[in-house]
Design a protein around this motif. Sequence first.
Motif, PDB file in Angstrom:
ATOM      1  N   SER A  80       0.837  -1.199   0.000  1.00 53.31           N
ATOM      2  CA  SER A  80       0.000   0.000   0.000  1.00 53.31           C
ATOM      3  C   SER A  80       0.871   1.248   0.000  1.00 53.31           C
ATOM      4  O   SER A  80       1.994   1.235   0.508  1.00 53.31           O
ATOM      5  N   GLY A  81       0.334   2.334  -0.555  1.00 56.16           N
ATOM      6  CA  GLY A  81       1.054   3.605  -0.557  1.00 56.16           C
ATOM      7  C   GLY A  81       1.079   4.227   0.825  1.00 56.16           C
ATOM      8  O   GLY A  81       0.198   3.974   1.657  1.00 56.16           O
ATOM      9  N   MET A  82       2.079   5.071   1.070  1.00 60.95           N
ATOM     10  CA  MET A  82       2.215   5.724   2.375  1.00 60.95           C
ATOM     11  C   MET A  82       1.055   6.679   2.660  1.00 60.95           C
ATOM     12  O   MET A  82       0.821   7.045   3.812  1.00 60.95           O
ATOM     13  N   ASP A  83       0.318   7.080   1.604  1.00 60.24           N
ATOM     14  CA  ASP A  83      -0.793   8.023   1.788  1.00 60.24           C
ATOM     15  C   ASP A  83      -1.761   7.527   2.871  1.00 60.24           C
ATOM     16  O   ASP A  83      -2.251   8.300   3.695  1.00 60.24           O
ATOM     17  N   PHE A  84      -2.022   6.202   2.849  1.00 63.50           N
ATOM     18  CA  PHE A  84      -2.997   5.640   3.788  1.00 63.50           C
ATOM     19  C   PHE A  84      -2.513   5.708   5.231  1.00 63.50           C
ATOM     20  O   PHE A  84      -3.318   5.740   6.157  1.00 63.50           O
ATOM     21  N   LEU A  85      -1.204   5.709   5.409  1.00 61.38           N
ATOM     22  CA  LEU A  85      -0.662   5.716   6.764  1.00 61.38           C
ATOM     23  C   LEU A  85      -0.965   7.036   7.468  1.00 61.38           C
ATOM     24  O   LEU A  85      -0.978   7.113   8.693  1.00 61.38           O
ATOM     25  N   GLY A  86      -1.213   8.076   6.677  1.00 58.43           N
ATOM     26  CA  GLY A  86      -1.527   9.381   7.249  1.00 58.43           C
ATOM     27  C   GLY A  86      -2.946   9.483   7.773  1.00 58.43           C
ATOM     28  O   GLY A  86      -3.312  10.482   8.408  1.00 58.43           O
ATOM     29  N   MET A  87      -3.766   8.461   7.534  1.00 56.98           N
ATOM     30  CA  MET A  87      -5.154   8.472   8.006  1.00 56.98           C
ATOM     31  C   MET A  87      -5.198   8.019   9.463  1.00 56.98           C
ATOM     32  O   MET A  87      -4.820   6.878   9.767  1.00 56.98           O
ATOM     33  N   LYS A  88      -5.611   8.896  10.349  1.00 55.03           N
ATOM     34  CA  LYS A  88      -5.650   8.553  11.775  1.00 55.03           C
ATOM     35  C   LYS A  88      -6.524   7.321  12.001  1.00 55.03           C
ATOM     36  O   LYS A  88      -7.591   7.199  11.427  1.00 55.03           O
ATOM     37  N   ILE A  89      -6.065   6.456  12.826  1.00 54.68           N
ATOM     38  CA  ILE A  89      -6.769   5.221  13.223  1.00 54.68           C
ATOM     39  C   ILE A  89      -6.919   4.263  12.045  1.00 54.68           C
ATOM     40  O   ILE A  89      -6.507   3.105  12.106  1.00 54.68           O
ATOM     41  N   VAL A  90      -7.513   4.761  10.940  1.00 58.36           N
ATOM     42  CA  VAL A  90      -7.769   3.895   9.785  1.00 58.36           C
ATOM     43  C   VAL A  90      -6.465   3.321   9.233  1.00 58.36           C
ATOM     44  O   VAL A  90      -6.392   2.142   8.868  1.00 58.36           O
ATOM     45  N   GLY A  91      -5.407   4.152   9.178  1.00 58.02           N
ATOM     46  CA  GLY A  91      -4.113   3.683   8.675  1.00 58.02           C
ATOM     47  C   GLY A  91      -3.601   2.485   9.456  1.00 58.02           C
ATOM     48  O   GLY A  91      -3.145   1.495   8.877  1.00 58.02           O
ATOM     49  N   GLU A  92      -3.703   2.573  10.792  1.00 56.30           N
ATOM     50  CA  GLU A  92      -3.240   1.463  11.631  1.00 56.30           C
ATOM     51  C   GLU A  92      -4.169   0.251  11.514  1.00 56.30           C
ATOM     52  O   GLU A  92      -3.721  -0.891  11.591  1.00 56.30           O
ATOM     53  N   MET A  93      -5.443   0.503  11.291  1.00 56.54           N
ATOM     54  CA  MET A  93      -6.370  -0.616  11.098  1.00 56.54           C
ATOM     55  C   MET A  93      -6.057  -1.348   9.789  1.00 56.54           C
ATOM     56  O   MET A  93      -6.148  -2.579   9.716  1.00 56.54           O
ATOM     57  N   LEU A  94      -5.688  -0.581   8.774  1.00 56.61           N
ATOM     58  CA  LEU A  94      -5.294  -1.208   7.509  1.00 56.61           C
ATOM     59  C   LEU A  94      -4.031  -2.045   7.699  1.00 56.61           C
ATOM     60  O   LEU A  94      -3.897  -3.136   7.143  1.00 56.61           O
ATOM     61  N   ARG A  95      -3.095  -1.521   8.509  1.00 55.77           N
ATOM     62  CA  ARG A  95      -1.873  -2.270   8.814  1.00 55.77           C
ATOM     63  C   ARG A  95      -2.230  -3.606   9.475  1.00 55.77           C
ATOM     64  O   ARG A  95      -1.677  -4.651   9.145  1.00 55.77           O
ATOM     65  N   MET A  96      -3.186  -3.557  10.394  1.00 56.53           N
ATOM     66  CA  MET A  96      -3.578  -4.773  11.113  1.00 56.53           C
ATOM     67  C   MET A  96      -4.453  -5.703  10.267  1.00 56.53           C
ATOM     68  O   MET A  96      -4.738  -6.823  10.665  1.00 56.53           O
ATOM     69  N   SER A  97      -4.869  -5.211   9.085  1.00 55.99           N
ATOM     70  CA  SER A  97      -5.614  -6.089   8.177  1.00 55.99           C
ATOM     71  C   SER A  97      -4.722  -6.617   7.052  1.00 55.99           C
ATOM     72  O   SER A  97      -5.206  -7.231   6.106  1.00 55.99           O
TER      73      SER A  97
END
Length: 665
Positions: free
Chosen positions: A170-187
């Motif tokens: 995934s692109g780093m753009d998603f990591l900037g999304m609060k909470i959601v970025g970390e949830m994507l990491r955990m998925s």
Amino acid sequence: MASKTLYADPRLKKRDDFEDILEERRNSSDLRYALRCYTPLLYKGITPCKASMLKTTVLKSDHVHYVIQQLSKEMGESPDIIKEEAAEILEEMAQSLQLGIIRFFAFTLSKAFKKLFQRVKVNEEGIQRLQQAIQEHPVVLLPSHRSYIDFLMMSYILYTYDLSLPVIASGMDFLGMKIVGEMLRMSGAFFMRRSFGGDKLYWAVFSEYVKTMLRIGYAPVEFFLEGTRSRTCKSLTPKLGLLNIVTEPFFKGEVFDVSLVPISISYERVLEESLYAHELLGVPKPKETTSGLLKARKMLGDDFGSIHVYFGHPVSLRSLAQKKINRSNFNLVPRHIPRKPTEDIQAFVNNTGYRMVRLQQENMVVSPWVLIATILMQDLPGVDSEYLIEKTAWLRSLALLFGAFLDWPDHVPTSKVVASSVALHHNIVRNVNGRVVLIDEEKPNDNSSDDLVFKKAVTVLMCASYRNQIMHVFIRPALVAAAIHTVCNARKEEVFSYFNFLRELFANEFIFTPGNAVQDFEDGCYLLVKCDAVQILKQDFVVTETGQSTISFLVAMLRPFLEGYQVVCKYLSEEVIEGFTEMQYVPAVRIFAVKMIISGSLKSYDVLSSDMQKNCLAALLRLNVLRKTKLADQITIKVNQAAVTRLVDALDGKTPVQKAALARL
């Protein structure tokens, strides 16, 4: 509700049937679905290691250790400091797949998908093939990329069928999304920078991380071969960075084989259609934020039709490489020492990338609306309803003859199919007094000519994005048709020369496998003969009496692209004196084209798309019509005006196209 059949020419390769996975979700508990027993079959039955152990393995790898030592010597820095930096990179990048978060997404996505889509249809035979492949070899999933929904849909489907969940680049753009970025990491998402530049440490850590997951069969590795979402809904030229990484363990003998699985995701209506049109017209892309995601909830009240997800046959990397790659060369250097790929490896990976994108295209499902949009794009701003119904039925027959994978309701009159499609795409077209017409984007208090052009362009580019979904079916016969239409002499050799000229020109616009021009030409000729549009007598093309309408239609499909490139050439010859920068180019061409539209000298709006403008720039640089020069630390593009004139004359058919002429361009 009428059942649907996926039509295709029975003489072509058989395609699988589909099952709607939302049907069960509409009739049973979403909570029970999310909390059900999940026991996927794993690679060789091996128990996967924890995400934390994966990071430790990467940091202790010979490859990362070697690069750290080399950088220490080059920079005069302590290896421990560089190792700490490597650990930070890995911490930022790595996924941490957790079943609890997967269950949360399974529940929430079930609710969302049932609101957004009528059906989500999956070929279950493809799922069975994938299940077998996951147990035998490391698997790389290669989905097409048209929407943010793609990677969520992929994980949702694999969870539904009890398959191993993928780890997703995934692109780093998603990591900037609060909470959601970390949830994507955990998925299962792992995050990569858009560009590594010359950062050797980042490349070493990232590539070793991906290769380690592949080698140990941690999970299927998923990435988008096109690199980014296609804003135009055409397939994009494959990006080879990750493909190089996932093929390396096989080349070095670290795994026996790797299964590459092309996956085609087809949307009846794309969620981001309006956003894409605005981006193509120069409106900046919104930053990915959690608040932006919450605002997008209003889309849940709209209908986006059906999605088809087709899992293609797993392709053995070992079989592809047989008799093409000599892997013994990799034994000459220790595996952990990085080395630049040889020319034959680069060519092989490049061809493999194109092959995978073509396999994605083969199994893209074409909806009736795609046929309607294709007809509308030739008759803007609208057409008579009866004519549209008649033309849609004709185009359906031609598309099937050419091998399109068509979704069409059983036992439903064409008039009802057209009416249903127009109703679904109510934001693009409407039926007004017996005519189906494109509607303009509503933008209050803007009445200037530029604003009127912009409003119309938004709708036209949305409509064009659906026409683009079938261009891969028609592009080869369309290029042959354009060549027959343009050259004075219908000799096969002359037609091929012009076909090859157009194919080279549009190499960034459409997917053509490098070095495959003759086969592409023969494929195009075969389809024109098959539909009785032309006959080839000895070495001459003869357009049949009934074939003239087919030739005209195919030429008209290609016309917006030809006109777009002609407008760019006109801009270069009339507006550019000294040169220009890439940053100046797109807005300058857009302003030039808007003036032509306002004056009435240009009808096509496709050239306003930044995608077409950039593809044209790349083509003209490749053909040496333009060249880059560096002046005072700035890259300037210079124009060869004589070459521009030759190109325009060739496009107009004023000068014959020969191999020598191509070389000059």
